[in-house]
Design a protein around this motif. Structure first.
Motif, short mmCIF file in Angstrom:
data_model
loop_
_atom_site.label_atom_id
_atom_site.label_comp_id
_atom_site.label_asym_id
_atom_site.label_seq_id
_atom_site.Cartn_x
_atom_site.Cartn_y
_atom_site.Cartn_z
N UNK A 30 8.03 -9.09 0.40
CA UNK A 30 8.85 -9.28 -0.79
C UNK A 30 8.06 -9.45 -2.07
N UNK A 31 6.76 -9.11 -2.02
CA UNK A 31 5.93 -9.20 -3.22
C UNK A 31 6.15 -7.98 -4.10
N UNK A 32 5.86 -8.11 -5.37
CA UNK A 32 5.98 -6.99 -6.31
C UNK A 32 4.60 -6.40 -6.57
N UNK A 33 4.56 -5.08 -6.68
CA UNK A 33 3.36 -4.32 -7.01
C UNK A 33 3.69 -3.32 -8.11
N UNK A 34 2.69 -2.79 -8.75
CA UNK A 34 2.85 -1.71 -9.73
C UNK A 34 2.34 -0.41 -9.10
N UNK A 35 3.14 0.64 -9.20
CA UNK A 35 2.87 1.91 -8.52
C UNK A 35 2.03 2.88 -9.34
N UNK A 36 1.03 3.44 -8.70
CA UNK A 36 0.27 4.57 -9.25
C UNK A 36 0.74 5.79 -8.48
N UNK A 37 1.51 6.64 -9.12
CA UNK A 37 2.08 7.81 -8.45
C UNK A 37 3.31 7.43 -7.64
N UNK A 38 3.92 8.44 -7.02
CA UNK A 38 5.12 8.23 -6.21
C UNK A 38 4.73 7.56 -4.89
N UNK A 39 5.56 6.61 -4.46
CA UNK A 39 5.33 5.90 -3.21
C UNK A 39 6.64 5.89 -2.43
N UNK A 40 6.59 6.32 -1.16
CA UNK A 40 7.77 6.36 -0.30
C UNK A 40 7.97 5.02 0.39
N UNK A 41 9.20 4.72 0.73
CA UNK A 41 9.48 3.50 1.48
C UNK A 41 8.71 3.56 2.81
N UNK A 42 8.09 2.48 3.21
CA UNK A 42 7.33 2.42 4.44
C UNK A 42 5.91 2.93 4.33
N UNK A 43 5.53 3.47 3.18
CA UNK A 43 4.18 4.02 3.01
C UNK A 43 3.12 2.92 3.10
N UNK A 44 1.96 3.28 3.65
CA UNK A 44 0.81 2.37 3.62
C UNK A 44 0.29 2.35 2.20
N UNK A 45 -0.08 1.16 1.71
CA UNK A 45 -0.55 1.00 0.34
C UNK A 45 -2.05 0.77 0.29
N UNK A 46 -2.67 1.24 -0.79
CA UNK A 46 -4.09 1.04 -1.04
C UNK A 46 -4.28 0.75 -2.52
N UNK A 47 -5.37 0.09 -2.89
CA UNK A 47 -5.66 -0.11 -4.32
C UNK A 47 -5.84 1.24 -5.01
N UNK A 48 -5.41 1.35 -6.24
CA UNK A 48 -5.60 2.57 -7.03
C UNK A 48 -6.97 2.57 -7.69
N UNK A 49 -7.62 3.72 -7.67
CA UNK A 49 -8.88 3.87 -8.39
C UNK A 49 -8.62 4.37 -9.81
N UNK A 50 -7.39 4.82 -10.08
CA UNK A 50 -7.07 5.41 -11.39
C UNK A 50 -6.57 4.38 -12.39
N UNK A 51 -5.79 3.39 -11.93
CA UNK A 51 -5.22 2.39 -12.82
C UNK A 51 -5.50 1.00 -12.24
N UNK A 52 -6.30 0.21 -12.93
CA UNK A 52 -6.73 -1.10 -12.44
C UNK A 52 -5.55 -2.00 -12.07
N UNK A 53 -5.59 -2.54 -10.84
CA UNK A 53 -4.57 -3.46 -10.38
C UNK A 53 -3.33 -2.83 -9.78
N UNK A 54 -3.18 -1.51 -9.90
CA UNK A 54 -2.03 -0.81 -9.34
C UNK A 54 -2.33 -0.43 -7.89
N UNK A 55 -1.27 -0.07 -7.15
CA UNK A 55 -1.43 0.41 -5.79
C UNK A 55 -0.90 1.84 -5.69
N UNK A 56 -1.36 2.55 -4.67
CA UNK A 56 -0.96 3.93 -4.44
C UNK A 56 -0.70 4.12 -2.96
N UNK A 57 -0.19 5.30 -2.58
CA UNK A 57 -0.06 5.64 -1.17
C UNK A 57 -1.46 5.84 -0.62
N UNK A 58 -1.76 5.16 0.50
CA UNK A 58 -3.09 5.23 1.10
C UNK A 58 -3.39 6.63 1.62
N UNK A 59 -4.64 7.04 1.46
CA UNK A 59 -5.12 8.34 1.95
C UNK A 59 -6.40 8.11 2.74
#
Length: 121
Positions: free
Chosen positions: A60-89
């Motif tokens: 139930x925590x809040x995050x800021x999205x870098x790019x589109x993120x699907x429900x259930x996606x694994x999250x990773x720190x973004x290298x493009x925008x400090x402090x944001x998260x992205x879909x893990x690759x």
């Protein structure tokens, strides 16, 4: 939800809900690489030198999205925008899962886990 209020901010930010890491001085700063080990999330903006209310894990925590993120996606720190998260690759550190879908720049709900060894091969 595990909250710890004894870390200080290394910098000042204009946004809250950022993914944070510890720097070499033991102070908090936004993550900047997709392999960063996060210390947690702060719901508030950071003010350099001030104590931060850090949430280290939970759902139930809040995050800021870098790019589109699907429900259930694994999250990773973004290298493009400090402090944001992205879909893990491949090669990214997985820090949690998305509980909501999000578009670029959205504030969305997710789960923060503290498995510091999880990297997608």
């Amino acid at each position: 939800m595990n909250t710890y209020p004894f870390y200080k901010a290394a910098t000042t930010t204009t946004e809250g809900f950022l993914l944070l890491k510890l720097n070499g001085s033991g102070e908090l700063t936004p993550t900047t690489a997709d392999t960063d080990v996060p210390a947690g999330v702060s719901e508030n903006t950071l003010l350099e030198g001030q104590v931060v209310n850090l949430i280290q894990s939970g759902s139930g925590l809040k995050f800021r999205a870098e790019g589109a993120i699907a429900i259930g996606a694994k999250l990773a720190p973004s290298a493009a925008t400090a402090g944001y998260v992205k879909t893990a690759a491949s090669g990214d550190r997985v820090i949690g899962y998305a509980s909501q879908a999000a578009a670029d720049g959205d504030l969305f709900s997710g789960e923060l886990i503290q498995n510091r060894e999880t990297v997608i091969a």
